[in-house]
Design a protein around this motif. Structure first.
Motif, PDB file in Angstrom:
ATOM      1  N   ILE A  84       0.877  -1.088   0.019  1.00  0.00           N
ATOM      2  CA  ILE A  84      -0.180  -0.085  -0.122  1.00  0.00           C
ATOM      3  C   ILE A  84       0.833   1.250  -0.027  1.00  0.00           C
ATOM      4  O   ILE A  84       1.591   1.385   0.959  1.00  0.00           O
ATOM      5  N   ARG A  85       0.955   2.072  -1.058  1.00  0.00           N
ATOM      6  CA  ARG A  85       1.673   3.302  -1.295  1.00  0.00           C
ATOM      7  C   ARG A  85       0.762   4.317  -1.702  1.00  0.00           C
ATOM      8  O   ARG A  85       0.379   4.178  -2.782  1.00  0.00           O
ATOM      9  N   VAL A  86       0.668   5.448  -0.943  1.00  0.00           N
ATOM     10  CA  VAL A  86      -0.202   6.692  -1.131  1.00  0.00           C
ATOM     11  C   VAL A  86       0.513   7.928  -0.826  1.00  0.00           C
ATOM     12  O   VAL A  86       1.225   7.935   0.032  1.00  0.00           O
ATOM     13  N   VAL A  87       0.253   8.790  -1.827  1.00  0.00           N
ATOM     14  CA  VAL A  87       0.564  10.252  -1.562  1.00  0.00           C
ATOM     15  C   VAL A  87      -0.600  10.952  -1.678  1.00  0.00           C
ATOM     16  O   VAL A  87      -1.329  10.860  -2.451  1.00  0.00           O
ATOM     17  N   LEU A  88      -0.995  11.691  -0.374  1.00  0.00           N
ATOM     18  CA  LEU A  88      -2.191  12.362  -0.015  1.00  0.00           C
ATOM     19  C   LEU A  88      -1.853  13.861   0.152  1.00  0.00           C
ATOM     20  O   LEU A  88      -1.064  14.096   0.886  1.00  0.00           O
ATOM     21  N   LEU A  89      -2.358  14.490  -0.932  1.00  0.00           N
ATOM     22  CA  LEU A  89      -2.345  15.819  -0.950  1.00  0.00           C
ATOM     23  C   LEU A  89      -3.694  16.481  -0.412  1.00  0.00           C
ATOM     24  O   LEU A  89      -4.767  16.108  -1.075  1.00  0.00           O
ATOM     25  N   LYS A  90      -3.656  17.031   0.490  1.00  0.00           N
ATOM     26  CA  LYS A  90      -4.803  17.374   1.239  1.00  0.00           C
ATOM     27  C   LYS A  90      -4.895  18.828   1.988  1.00  0.00           C
ATOM     28  O   LYS A  90      -4.321  19.452   1.919  1.00  0.00           O
ATOM     29  N   SER A  91      -6.335  19.097   2.228  1.00  0.00           N
ATOM     30  CA  SER A  91      -6.381  20.525   2.673  1.00  0.00           C
ATOM     31  C   SER A  91      -6.291  20.298   4.239  1.00  0.00           C
ATOM     32  O   SER A  91      -6.372  19.199   4.888  1.00  0.00           O
ATOM     33  N   ARG A  92      -5.893  21.158   4.932  1.00  0.00           N
ATOM     34  CA  ARG A  92      -5.795  21.435   6.382  1.00  0.00           C
ATOM     35  C   ARG A  92      -6.961  20.817   6.912  1.00  0.00           C
ATOM     36  O   ARG A  92      -8.118  21.230   6.704  1.00  0.00           O
ATOM     37  N   GLN A  93      -6.659  20.187   8.424  1.00  0.00           N
ATOM     38  CA  GLN A  93      -7.681  19.759   9.375  1.00  0.00           C
ATOM     39  C   GLN A  93      -8.913  18.965   8.372  1.00  0.00           C
ATOM     40  O   GLN A  93      -9.813  18.921   8.907  1.00  0.00           O
ATOM     41  N   TRP A  94      -8.444  18.173   7.472  1.00  0.00           N
ATOM     42  CA  TRP A  94      -9.563  17.373   6.950  1.00  0.00           C
ATOM     43  C   TRP A  94      -9.920  16.034   7.755  1.00  0.00           C
ATOM     44  O   TRP A  94     -10.653  15.493   7.433  1.00  0.00           O
ATOM     45  N   GLY A  95      -8.854  15.683   8.169  1.00  0.00           N
ATOM     46  CA  GLY A  95      -9.030  14.298   9.162  1.00  0.00           C
ATOM     47  C   GLY A  95      -8.124  13.088   8.388  1.00  0.00           C
ATOM     48  O   GLY A  95      -8.135  11.982   8.808  1.00  0.00           O
ATOM     49  N   GLY A  96      -7.224  13.460   7.446  1.00  0.00           N
ATOM     50  CA  GLY A  96      -6.305  12.425   6.734  1.00  0.00           C
ATOM     51  C   GLY A  96      -5.515  11.682   7.668  1.00  0.00           C
ATOM     52  O   GLY A  96      -5.376  10.566   7.323  1.00  0.00           O
ATOM     53  N   PHE A 136      -6.421  13.140  -3.724  1.00  0.00           N
ATOM     54  CA  PHE A 136      -6.220  14.616  -3.680  1.00  0.00           C
ATOM     55  C   PHE A 136      -7.651  14.948  -3.026  1.00  0.00           C
ATOM     56  O   PHE A 136      -8.546  14.496  -3.581  1.00  0.00           O
ATOM     57  N   VAL A 137      -7.547  15.788  -1.922  1.00  0.00           N
ATOM     58  CA  VAL A 137      -8.620  16.104  -1.186  1.00  0.00           C
ATOM     59  C   VAL A 137      -8.518  17.813  -1.232  1.00  0.00           C
ATOM     60  O   VAL A 137      -7.634  18.414  -0.272  1.00  0.00           O
ATOM     61  N   PRO A 138      -9.180  18.532  -2.064  1.00  0.00           N
ATOM     62  CA  PRO A 138      -9.141  19.855  -2.005  1.00  0.00           C
ATOM     63  C   PRO A 138     -10.033  20.536  -0.718  1.00  0.00           C
ATOM     64  O   PRO A 138     -10.855  19.839  -0.349  1.00  0.00           O
ATOM     65  N   TRP A 139      -9.831  21.896  -0.570  1.00  0.00           N
ATOM     66  CA  TRP A 139     -10.236  22.525   0.429  1.00  0.00           C
ATOM     67  C   TRP A 139     -11.774  22.605   0.581  1.00  0.00           C
ATOM     68  O   TRP A 139     -12.409  22.171   1.804  1.00  0.00           O
ATOM     69  N   PHE A 140     -12.441  22.569  -0.595  1.00  0.00           N
ATOM     70  CA  PHE A 140     -13.952  22.376  -0.627  1.00  0.00           C
ATOM     71  C   PHE A 140     -14.698  21.315  -0.437  1.00  0.00           C
ATOM     72  O   PHE A 140     -15.692  21.259  -0.230  1.00  0.00           O
ATOM     73  N   ARG A 141     -13.962  20.155   0.033  1.00  0.00           N
ATOM     74  CA  ARG A 141     -14.407  19.128   0.290  1.00  0.00           C
ATOM     75  C   ARG A 141     -13.974  18.630   1.784  1.00  0.00           C
ATOM     76  O   ARG A 141     -14.372  17.684   2.114  1.00  0.00           O
ATOM     77  N   SER A 142     -13.548  19.496   2.298  1.00  0.00           N
ATOM     78  CA  SER A 142     -13.079  19.398   3.755  1.00  0.00           C
ATOM     79  C   SER A 142     -14.138  19.661   4.875  1.00  0.00           C
ATOM     80  O   SER A 142     -13.885  19.516   6.033  1.00  0.00           O
TER      81      SER A 142
END
Length: 196
Positions: free
Chosen positions: A15-27, A189-195
């Motif tokens: 399992i290999r993932v690169v998570l680009l996320k918004s702050r405080q999303w819960g990743g 990828f989790v953009p800010w508007f999905r957080s």
């Protein structure tokens, strides 16, 4: 995020993932809960590490995990968590023989003696260079500690922080892998508007 972890696990991949996320999303929380699920239900002696820029950030991420273990529902198999030989940076789940180690990108040598199966690198895009090594060198060295075997786990996550750094390059590599149907690193990828 969990869907990508599970997709790779069920295919028998590392399992290999690169998570680009918004702050405080819960990743980070979701990642730690998934890692705990692997340690509790699937593997024994499956050691993990949490690495962020400074140890306090790693400890905060692990504390979410401790709260989860201390509040498991009655139907869950009994597990506990305690310090290993009085060391603050190492906890053990004795029922599974699994260690959870925390360290910082500033002091990655704390991981040298561990046989790690899972690594969660947090806010990799923010890792600074030290007098001895660059943040990129540290992340690459940590990545290399986990064997390329089914069920092993690496998540590099961060909010965006510039271009051309290690995290940015890893995310680009992951998107290229996905676009070409290749294994290895996969992007989430989790953009800010999905957080919210």
């Amino acid at each position: 995020l969990i869907g990508e972890y599970e997709r790779q696990r069920l295919l028998g991949y590392p399992i290999r993932v690169v998570l680009l996320k918004s702050r405080q999303w819960g990743g980070s929380t979701a990642t730690e809960e998934y890692m705990l699920w692997l340690q509790t239900w699937h593997y024994i002696n499956w050691h993990s590490a949490i690495i962020s820029m400074v140890s306090d950030q790693s400890a905060n991420i692990r504390n979410m995990l401790v709260r989860s273990i201390n509040n498991l529902p009655p139907y869950h198999p009994h597990i506990s968590i305690r310090s290993f030989e009085g060391k603050m940076n190492i906890k053990v789940i004795p029922e599974r023989g699994s260690y959870i180690v925390i360290t910082s990108a500033e002091k990655p040598d704390n991981l040298r003696s561990f046989d790690l199966s899972m690594v969660h690198m947090s806010e990799v895009g923010l890792w600074k260079d030290t007098p001895a090594k660059s943040g990129d060198d540290i992340a690459q060295a940590i990545y290399a500690t986990v064997p390329d075997s089914p069920g092993t786990f690496i998540c590099m996550e961060s909010t965006a922080k510039g271009v051309g750094n290690f995290f940015h390059n890893q995310y680009l590599c992951a998107t290229e892998n996905k676009a070409n149907g290749l294994g290895g690193l996969q992007p989430v990828f989790v953009p800010w508007f999905r957080s919210s």
